[in-house]
Design a protein around this motif. Sequence first.
Motif, PDB file in Angstrom:
ATOM      1  N   PHE A   1     -13.813   9.450 -12.584  1.00 62.23           N
ATOM      2  CA  PHE A   1     -12.984   8.967 -13.691  1.00 62.23           C
ATOM      3  C   PHE A   1     -13.152   9.864 -14.912  1.00 62.23           C
TER       4      PHE A   1
ATOM      5  N   PRO B   1     -17.628   7.293  -8.352  1.00 66.44           N
ATOM      6  CA  PRO B   1     -16.357   6.896  -8.973  1.00 66.44           C
ATOM      7  C   PRO B   1     -16.370   7.094 -10.480  1.00 66.44           C
TER       8      PRO B   1
ATOM      9  N   ASN C   1     -11.099  12.972 -14.589  1.00 67.67           N
ATOM     10  CA  ASN C   1      -9.678  12.715 -14.837  1.00 67.67           C
ATOM     11  C   ASN C   1      -9.418  12.551 -16.331  1.00 67.67           C
TER      12      ASN C   1
ATOM     13  N   SER D   1       2.319   0.145   1.806  1.00 65.42           N
ATOM     14  CA  SER D   1       1.950   1.292   0.996  1.00 65.42           C
ATOM     15  C   SER D   1       3.186   1.906   0.370  1.00 65.42           C
TER      16      SER D   1
ATOM     17  N   LEU E   1      -3.184   5.330 -13.146  1.00 62.56           N
ATOM     18  CA  LEU E   1      -3.939   5.806 -11.978  1.00 62.56           C
ATOM     19  C   LEU E   1      -4.421   4.624 -11.142  1.00 62.56           C
ATOM     20  N   ALA E   2      -4.894   3.581 -11.810  1.00 63.14           N
ATOM     21  CA  ALA E   2      -5.380   2.409 -11.081  1.00 63.14           C
ATOM     22  C   ALA E   2      -4.249   1.719 -10.323  1.00 63.14           C
ATOM     23  N   GLU E   3      -3.093   1.575 -10.963  1.00 64.19           N
ATOM     24  CA  GLU E   3      -1.946   0.954 -10.289  1.00 64.19           C
ATOM     25  C   GLU E   3      -1.479   1.799  -9.109  1.00 64.19           C
ATOM     26  N   THR E   4      -1.504   3.102  -9.277  1.00 69.75           N
ATOM     27  CA  THR E   4      -1.074   3.986  -8.200  1.00 69.75           C
ATOM     28  C   THR E   4      -2.046   3.921  -7.033  1.00 69.75           C
ATOM     29  N   ARG E   5      -3.336   3.884  -7.340  1.00 67.49           N
ATOM     30  CA  ARG E   5      -4.344   3.769  -6.281  1.00 67.49           C
ATOM     31  C   ARG E   5      -4.115   2.491  -5.471  1.00 67.49           C
ATOM     32  N   GLN E   6      -3.816   1.404  -6.164  1.00 68.36           N
ATOM     33  CA  GLN E   6      -3.540   0.151  -5.461  1.00 68.36           C
ATOM     34  C   GLN E   6      -2.259   0.253  -4.642  1.00 68.36           C
TER      35      GLN E   6
ATOM     36  N   ILE F   1      -0.946   2.811  -3.237  1.00 69.84           N
ATOM     37  CA  ILE F   1      -1.103   3.607  -2.017  1.00 69.84           C
ATOM     38  C   ILE F   1      -1.595   2.722  -0.873  1.00 69.84           C
ATOM     39  N   GLN F   2      -2.410   1.737  -1.208  1.00 68.71           N
ATOM     40  CA  GLN F   2      -2.841   0.778  -0.186  1.00 68.71           C
ATOM     41  C   GLN F   2      -1.737  -0.236   0.106  1.00 68.71           C
TER      42      GLN F   2
END
Length: 372
Positions: free
Chosen positions: A7, A3, A10, A42, A26-31, A33-34
Amino acid sequence: MTPETAFDRNALNFSGGPGALPAVVLAETRQAIQAVPGVGLSILGISHRSDWFAELITQTERDLRALLKLPDSYAVLLLQGGATLQFSMIPMLLLRGSGCTAEYLRTGYWSAKSIPPARLEGEVRVLWDGERQGDGFRRLPTADELECSSAAAYLHYVSNETVEGVQFQTIPGRDGVKRVCDMSSDFLSRPFDPERFDLVYAHAQKNLGPAGVTLVVIRRALLDQVPAGIPEILDYRAHLQARSIYNTPPVMAIYVVSRVLRWLREEIGGLEPMDALNRRKADGLYGVIDRHPDVYAGWANPADRSRMNVVFRLPTPEREADFLRRAESAGFSGLKGHRSLGGIRASIYNGMTLAAVERLVEFMDDFAHNGH
């Protein structure tokens, strides 16, 4: 790949296409998606007809208006089709049946592509052609080189050419003639007065988010006289009436745009601080280019240098290949120039951090001293 390595890749992505996004986005988007916080679904499965998404559209527009200080006399639309579709929608609205001539500035790769679709709708005059200046789109016109007509249907230009790395530092054209601007690659990178424009558009994948959504800011008065015969899906009024949900929108792309706008407002502090940061990034890269003129040759005329896309060459194709190979080994991505021009291009959109640019500057300094 760990990871941490992912990072770093990116963070050091200088791609001119899909630009780097802020790490927090990116972190908010990753969350999301879940599961989107407060929703539990999602982002890939949330209905575009849900109350949550309607509120997301409203909040996105509210944040954009706050950043631009945009008056109510302008509408905000979230469309699809990229800037390329706007090349057709704009002359359909403003040129078709007008009996007037549209004026275009041909200053690089993308503005050149905007002209043929306009010619399908009416007369077009290329007011200035950078290719005919004999230097390959290296500079932009000065004010005294533009003989703008007061009777033009509109003036269209691209504020920042990503391929050649040239950017307008002043607003061309004459007030009183409709001014249309493709700001796809520098929208929200610096302040501007929206009331000097009648229509501004920007696809998202540079400074705003991922590909799939295009922001349009349009003066409402332009919609009072729409020519007949425009298909409804190409009619701005239909999208305005549907609150940008005329057909199934790119929910995830719009969500990411909303996060970027919030990041700009809350973490950066608005467009003035963003502009100052972008100037520092650009100054660092142009500084290393100018320090080593025997190794790096900037493409753009210094007065027209872009703060978004730093384009340069090395003395030989072999040196460029070596530069790119070493850069890749050092963790950098996306530095190869556009296929139409070649060379090297470092794109430093809003999401690119100053620390990452400083790391590239250090690499370029070292290459200049030890890259033989």
